[in-house]
Write an enzyme that holds these catalytic residues in place. Sequence first.
Site, PDB file in Angstrom:
ATOM      1  N   ALA A   1       0.821  -1.221   0.000  1.00  0.00           N
ATOM      2  CA  ALA A   1       0.000   0.000   0.000  1.00  0.00           C
ATOM      3  C   ALA A   1       0.852   1.267   0.000  1.00  0.00           C
ATOM      4  CB  ALA A   1      -0.931  -0.012   1.218  1.00  0.00           C
ATOM      5  N   ASP A   2       2.158   1.121  -0.096  1.00  0.00           N
ATOM      6  CA  ASP A   2       3.046   2.287   0.016  1.00  0.00           C
ATOM      7  C   ASP A   2       2.781   3.320  -1.085  1.00  0.00           C
ATOM      8  OD1 ASP A   2       5.685   3.387   1.208  1.00  0.00           O
ATOM      9  OD2 ASP A   2       5.989   3.421  -0.962  1.00  0.00           O
TER      10      ASP A   2
END
Length: 297
Positions: free
Chosen positions: A248-249
Amino acid sequence: MTEMLLAVQQPFDFQECLVFLSRSKQEVLHVTTPDTVRKLMRIGERLILVELQGEQGHIRVVFPVDDVSEMEMESIERGVRDWLDLDRDLTPFEAMGAEDELLAPLIEAHRGLRMIGFPDLFEALTWAIIGQQITLSFAYTIKRRFVERYGEQRVVEGRTYWTFPRAERIASLEPEALRELQFSRRKAEYIIDIAQEITGETLSKSALQSQSSTDIRQRLLAIRGVGEWTADYVLMKCFQDASAFPIADVGLHQAIQHQLGTAKKPTIEEVRRYGESWQGWEGYATFYLWRSLYGNV
DNA sequence: GGCCAGGCTAGCA
DNA sequence: TGCTAGCATGGC
Protein backbone atom coordinates in the site's frame (compact mmCIF):
# COMPACT_ATOMS: atom_id res chain seq x y z
CA MET A 1 45.45 3.32 10.59
CA THR A 2 43.83 -0.06 10.58
CA GLU A 3 41.45 -0.91 7.77
CA MET A 4 39.81 -3.87 6.11
CA LEU A 5 38.61 -4.92 2.70
CA LEU A 6 35.19 -6.52 2.29
CA ALA A 7 34.59 -8.67 -0.78
CA VAL A 8 31.18 -8.32 -2.39
CA GLN A 9 29.74 -10.60 -5.02
CA GLN A 10 28.89 -9.00 -8.36
CA PRO A 11 26.67 -7.32 -9.34
CA PHE A 12 27.57 -4.64 -6.84
CA ASP A 13 27.98 -0.91 -7.33
CA PHE A 14 29.17 1.16 -4.39
CA GLN A 15 28.42 4.42 -6.22
CA GLU A 16 24.78 3.43 -6.62
CA CYS A 17 24.57 2.79 -2.89
CA LEU A 18 26.18 6.17 -2.22
CA VAL A 19 23.60 7.90 -4.38
CA PHE A 20 20.85 6.33 -2.35
CA LEU A 21 22.54 7.28 0.91
CA SER A 22 22.80 10.87 -0.33
CA ARG A 23 19.12 11.24 -1.09
CA SER A 24 18.32 13.62 1.78
CA LYS A 25 20.29 16.66 2.81
CA GLN A 26 18.62 16.34 6.20
CA GLU A 27 20.08 12.92 6.99
CA VAL A 28 21.99 13.02 10.28
CA LEU A 29 23.05 9.40 10.75
CA HIS A 30 25.69 9.33 8.05
CA VAL A 31 27.69 11.80 6.00
CA THR A 32 28.42 11.25 2.32
CA THR A 33 30.97 12.73 -0.07
CA PRO A 34 31.04 11.93 -3.79
CA ASP A 35 33.00 8.75 -3.06
CA THR A 36 32.74 7.94 0.63
CA VAL A 37 30.25 7.57 3.44
CA ARG A 38 31.03 8.01 7.12
CA LYS A 39 28.93 6.67 9.95
CA LEU A 40 29.31 6.63 13.71
CA MET A 41 28.74 3.05 14.86
CA ARG A 42 28.11 1.85 18.39
CA ILE A 43 30.26 -1.19 19.08
CA GLY A 44 29.67 -2.31 22.64
CA GLU A 45 30.07 0.89 24.62
CA ARG A 46 32.37 2.57 22.09
CA LEU A 47 31.34 4.96 19.36
CA ILE A 48 33.61 4.30 16.39
CA LEU A 49 33.74 6.44 13.27
CA VAL A 50 33.71 4.24 10.17
CA GLU A 51 34.39 5.35 6.61
CA LEU A 52 33.52 3.28 3.54
CA GLN A 53 35.16 3.62 0.14
CA GLY A 54 34.40 1.72 -3.05
CA GLU A 55 37.10 -0.40 -4.62
CA GLN A 56 36.41 -2.74 -7.55
CA GLY A 57 34.07 -5.36 -6.17
CA HIS A 58 35.08 -4.53 -2.62
CA ILE A 59 34.37 -2.03 0.08
CA ARG A 60 37.35 -0.59 1.89
CA VAL A 61 36.54 0.12 5.52
CA VAL A 62 38.79 2.66 7.23
CA PHE A 63 38.80 4.15 10.71
CA PRO A 64 39.79 7.79 10.40
CA VAL A 65 40.52 8.40 14.09
CA ASP A 66 40.13 5.18 16.07
CA ASP A 67 42.19 2.15 16.95
CA VAL A 68 39.98 -0.85 16.47
CA SER A 69 40.44 -4.36 17.86
CA GLU A 70 39.95 -7.57 15.91
CA MET A 71 36.69 -8.27 17.70
CA GLU A 72 35.39 -4.78 17.05
CA MET A 73 36.30 -5.12 13.39
CA GLU A 74 34.22 -8.28 13.18
CA SER A 75 31.21 -6.44 14.59
CA ILE A 76 31.75 -3.56 12.21
CA GLU A 77 31.99 -5.89 9.24
CA ARG A 78 28.74 -7.56 10.30
CA GLY A 79 27.11 -4.16 10.70
CA VAL A 80 28.26 -2.91 7.30
CA ARG A 81 27.23 -6.13 5.56
CA ASP A 82 23.77 -5.92 7.10
CA TRP A 83 23.43 -2.19 6.46
CA LEU A 84 24.19 -2.47 2.73
CA ASP A 85 22.88 -6.02 2.22
CA LEU A 86 26.27 -7.18 0.96
CA ASP A 87 25.73 -10.91 1.45
CA ARG A 88 23.03 -11.11 -1.20
CA ASP A 89 23.40 -12.71 -4.61
CA LEU A 90 21.51 -10.34 -6.92
CA THR A 91 21.86 -12.50 -10.02
CA PRO A 92 18.40 -14.09 -9.68
CA PHE A 93 16.82 -10.69 -9.13
CA GLU A 94 18.39 -9.36 -12.32
CA ALA A 95 17.34 -12.46 -14.24
CA MET A 96 13.78 -12.14 -12.95
CA GLY A 97 13.57 -8.44 -13.73
CA ALA A 98 15.19 -8.50 -17.16
CA GLU A 99 11.84 -8.94 -18.92
CA ASP A 100 9.74 -6.95 -16.45
CA GLU A 101 8.32 -3.74 -17.90
CA LEU A 102 8.70 -1.88 -14.60
CA LEU A 103 11.97 -3.31 -13.37
CA ALA A 104 14.05 -3.84 -16.50
CA PRO A 105 14.94 -0.16 -17.03
CA LEU A 106 15.67 0.33 -13.32
CA ILE A 107 17.93 -2.70 -13.08
CA GLU A 108 19.73 -1.47 -16.15
CA ALA A 109 20.12 2.05 -14.74
CA HIS A 110 21.06 1.08 -11.17
CA ARG A 111 22.80 -2.26 -11.58
CA GLY A 112 24.42 -3.33 -8.33
CA LEU A 113 22.29 -1.20 -6.02
CA ARG A 114 21.66 -2.95 -2.72
CA MET A 115 18.60 -2.77 -0.46
CA ILE A 116 19.99 -0.38 2.11
CA GLY A 117 18.45 -0.69 5.54
CA PHE A 118 18.57 -0.16 9.27
CA PRO A 119 20.15 -3.06 11.12
CA ASP A 120 18.96 -1.65 14.45
CA LEU A 121 15.38 -2.71 15.19
CA PHE A 122 14.55 0.30 17.34
CA GLU A 123 15.76 2.63 14.62
CA ALA A 124 13.86 0.79 11.89
CA LEU A 125 10.58 0.80 13.81
CA THR A 126 10.94 4.40 14.98
CA TRP A 127 11.79 5.68 11.52
CA ALA A 128 8.90 3.78 9.98
CA ILE A 129 6.44 5.16 12.52
CA ILE A 130 7.75 8.70 12.16
CA GLY A 131 7.24 8.39 8.41
CA GLN A 132 3.63 7.27 8.58
CA GLN A 133 1.26 9.62 6.78
CA ILE A 134 3.60 12.61 6.57
CA THR A 135 5.94 13.82 3.85
CA LEU A 136 9.43 12.32 3.83
CA SER A 137 10.83 15.78 4.20
CA PHE A 138 8.90 16.42 7.40
CA ALA A 139 9.82 12.94 8.62
CA TYR A 140 13.51 13.78 8.22
CA THR A 141 12.99 16.99 10.17
CA ILE A 142 11.46 15.09 13.08
CA LYS A 143 14.13 12.40 12.96
CA ARG A 144 16.85 15.03 13.06
CA ARG A 145 15.33 16.67 16.14
CA PHE A 146 14.96 13.27 17.81
CA VAL A 147 18.55 12.25 17.09
CA GLU A 148 20.00 15.60 18.10
CA ARG A 149 18.12 15.57 21.39
CA TYR A 150 18.46 11.93 22.45
CA GLY A 151 21.23 10.43 20.33
CA GLU A 152 24.94 10.39 21.09
CA GLN A 153 27.50 12.40 19.22
CA ARG A 154 31.18 12.67 18.48
CA VAL A 155 32.87 15.62 16.89
CA VAL A 156 35.69 14.72 14.49
CA GLU A 157 37.61 17.28 12.49
CA GLY A 158 34.97 19.87 13.33
CA ARG A 159 32.12 17.74 12.07
CA THR A 160 29.45 16.20 14.32
CA TYR A 161 28.51 12.56 13.84
CA TRP A 162 25.43 11.09 15.54
CA THR A 163 24.13 7.71 16.57
CA PHE A 164 20.46 6.88 16.75
CA PRO A 165 19.02 7.17 20.30
CA ARG A 166 19.15 3.99 22.36
CA ALA A 167 15.88 2.44 23.41
CA GLU A 168 17.01 2.71 27.05
CA ARG A 169 17.11 6.47 26.74
CA ILE A 170 13.62 6.74 25.26
CA ALA A 171 11.88 4.14 27.45
CA SER A 172 11.62 6.48 30.44
CA LEU A 173 10.29 9.51 28.54
CA GLU A 174 6.78 10.88 28.76
CA PRO A 175 4.95 11.42 25.47
CA GLU A 176 5.05 15.19 26.09
CA ALA A 177 8.81 15.14 25.63
CA LEU A 178 8.38 13.89 22.07
CA ARG A 179 5.39 16.12 21.41
CA GLU A 180 7.83 19.01 21.76
CA LEU A 181 9.68 17.68 18.73
CA GLN A 182 6.37 17.59 16.80
CA PHE A 183 5.68 13.91 17.08
CA SER A 184 1.93 13.34 17.18
CA ARG A 185 0.66 12.21 20.57
CA ARG A 186 -0.03 8.73 19.23
CA LYS A 187 3.36 8.30 17.60
CA ALA A 188 5.04 9.46 20.80
CA GLU A 189 3.20 6.76 22.72
CA TYR A 190 3.98 4.06 20.18
CA ILE A 191 7.68 4.82 20.14
CA ILE A 192 8.01 4.97 23.92
CA ASP A 193 6.11 1.68 24.21
CA ILE A 194 8.46 0.08 21.69
CA ALA A 195 11.49 1.44 23.54
CA GLN A 196 10.15 -0.17 26.73
CA GLU A 197 9.57 -3.49 25.00
CA ILE A 198 13.08 -3.50 23.60
CA THR A 199 14.61 -2.48 26.92
CA GLY A 200 12.59 -5.17 28.67
CA GLU A 201 13.69 -7.68 26.03
CA THR A 202 10.14 -8.71 25.23
CA LEU A 203 11.01 -7.50 21.75
CA SER A 204 14.44 -8.34 20.31
CA LYS A 205 15.87 -8.61 16.85
CA SER A 206 18.20 -11.43 17.72
CA ALA A 207 15.33 -13.50 19.12
CA LEU A 208 13.18 -12.85 16.06
CA GLN A 209 15.90 -13.43 13.49
CA SER A 210 15.76 -17.19 13.85
CA GLN A 211 12.04 -17.20 13.06
CA SER A 212 10.21 -17.32 9.74
CA SER A 213 9.17 -14.11 7.99
CA THR A 214 5.56 -14.96 8.70
CA ASP A 215 6.23 -15.24 12.42
CA ILE A 216 8.31 -12.06 12.52
CA ARG A 217 5.53 -10.25 10.70
CA GLN A 218 2.94 -11.49 13.18
CA ARG A 219 5.10 -10.34 16.09
CA LEU A 220 5.57 -6.89 14.54
CA LEU A 221 1.84 -6.53 13.82
CA ALA A 222 1.13 -7.14 17.50
CA ILE A 223 2.90 -3.87 18.34
CA ARG A 224 0.64 -0.84 18.69
CA GLY A 225 1.41 1.56 15.88
CA VAL A 226 2.59 -1.18 13.53
CA GLY A 227 0.24 -2.06 10.70
CA GLU A 228 0.81 -3.95 7.48
CA TRP A 229 2.88 -1.25 5.84
CA THR A 230 5.21 -0.82 8.81
CA ALA A 231 5.62 -4.57 9.34
CA ASP A 232 6.60 -5.11 5.71
CA TYR A 233 8.84 -2.05 5.70
CA VAL A 234 10.70 -3.28 8.78
CA LEU A 235 10.99 -6.79 7.32
CA MET A 236 12.65 -5.23 4.29
CA LYS A 237 14.86 -2.72 5.99
CA CYS A 238 15.82 -4.48 9.22
CA PHE A 239 15.41 -8.20 8.60
CA GLN A 240 16.68 -7.99 5.00
CA ASP A 241 13.66 -9.87 3.72
CA ALA A 242 13.90 -9.46 -0.05
CA SER A 243 10.33 -10.71 -0.46
CA ALA A 244 8.62 -8.32 1.95
CA PHE A 245 6.13 -6.18 0.08
CA PRO A 246 4.69 -2.94 1.50
CA ILE A 247 1.97 -3.07 -1.08
CA ALA A 248 0.00 0.00 0.00
CA ASP A 249 3.05 2.29 0.02
CA VAL A 250 2.27 5.59 -1.69
CA GLY A 251 5.85 5.98 -2.87
CA LEU A 252 5.63 2.60 -4.58
CA HIS A 253 2.39 3.67 -6.25
CA GLN A 254 3.92 6.95 -7.38
CA ALA A 255 6.92 5.15 -8.80
CA ILE A 256 4.77 2.69 -10.74
CA GLN A 257 2.67 5.52 -12.11
CA HIS A 258 5.80 7.37 -13.10
CA GLN A 259 7.40 4.35 -14.77
CA LEU A 260 4.25 3.62 -16.77
CA GLY A 261 3.51 7.25 -17.55
CA THR A 262 -0.13 6.79 -16.62
CA ALA A 263 -2.49 9.53 -15.51
CA LYS A 264 -3.55 7.78 -12.31
CA LYS A 265 -1.82 5.84 -9.62
CA PRO A 266 -2.37 2.07 -9.75
CA THR A 267 -4.96 0.42 -7.53
CA ILE A 268 -3.87 -2.01 -4.84
CA GLU A 269 -5.09 -4.86 -7.04
CA GLU A 270 -2.93 -3.69 -9.92
CA VAL A 271 0.10 -3.44 -7.63
CA ARG A 272 -0.62 -6.93 -6.37
CA ARG A 273 -0.65 -8.21 -9.94
CA TYR A 274 2.75 -6.70 -10.69
CA GLY A 275 4.03 -8.25 -7.48
CA GLU A 276 3.01 -11.70 -8.66
CA SER A 277 5.80 -11.70 -11.22
CA TRP A 278 8.38 -10.61 -8.62
CA GLN A 279 8.03 -13.66 -6.40
CA GLY A 280 10.71 -13.72 -3.77
CA TRP A 281 12.01 -10.29 -4.80
CA GLU A 282 9.08 -8.01 -4.02
CA GLY A 283 11.17 -6.05 -1.52
CA TYR A 284 13.98 -5.47 -4.00
CA ALA A 285 11.48 -4.49 -6.68
CA THR A 286 9.94 -1.98 -4.27
CA PHE A 287 13.35 -0.64 -3.33
CA TYR A 288 14.38 -0.12 -6.96
CA LEU A 289 11.05 1.58 -7.67
CA TRP A 290 11.64 3.91 -4.71
CA ARG A 291 15.05 4.64 -6.15
CA SER A 292 13.40 5.80 -9.38
CA LEU A 293 11.70 8.61 -7.46
CA TYR A 294 14.99 10.27 -6.57
CA GLY A 295 16.05 11.07 -10.12
CA ASN A 296 19.77 11.01 -10.74
CA VAL A 297 20.57 12.97 -7.60
C1' DG B 1 -5.45 27.55 0.29
C1' DG B 2 -6.70 22.88 -0.35
C1' DC B 3 -4.96 18.44 -0.84
C1' DC B 4 -1.73 15.08 -0.06
C1' DA B 5 1.99 12.97 2.69
C1' DG B 6 6.77 6.17 2.62
C1' DG B 7 -0.65 4.81 7.82
C1' DC B 8 -2.71 3.27 12.10
C1' DT B 9 -6.13 2.74 15.68
C1' DA B 10 -10.56 2.64 17.60
C1' DG B 11 -15.25 2.46 16.91
C1' DC B 12 -18.97 0.93 14.38
C1' DA B 13 -21.97 -1.95 11.16
C1' DT C 1 -14.46 -8.74 7.95
C1' DG C 2 -14.84 -4.27 6.19
C1' DC C 3 -15.41 0.82 6.37
C1' DT C 4 -14.42 5.49 8.26
C1' DA C 5 -13.25 9.51 11.28
C1' DG C 6 -9.52 11.43 13.49
C1' DC C 7 -4.86 12.18 14.07
C1' DA C 8 -1.21 16.44 13.21
C1' DT C 9 1.35 19.43 10.46
C1' DG C 10 4.55 20.42 6.71
C1' DG C 11 5.12 20.83 1.72
C1' DC C 12 3.73 21.97 -2.74
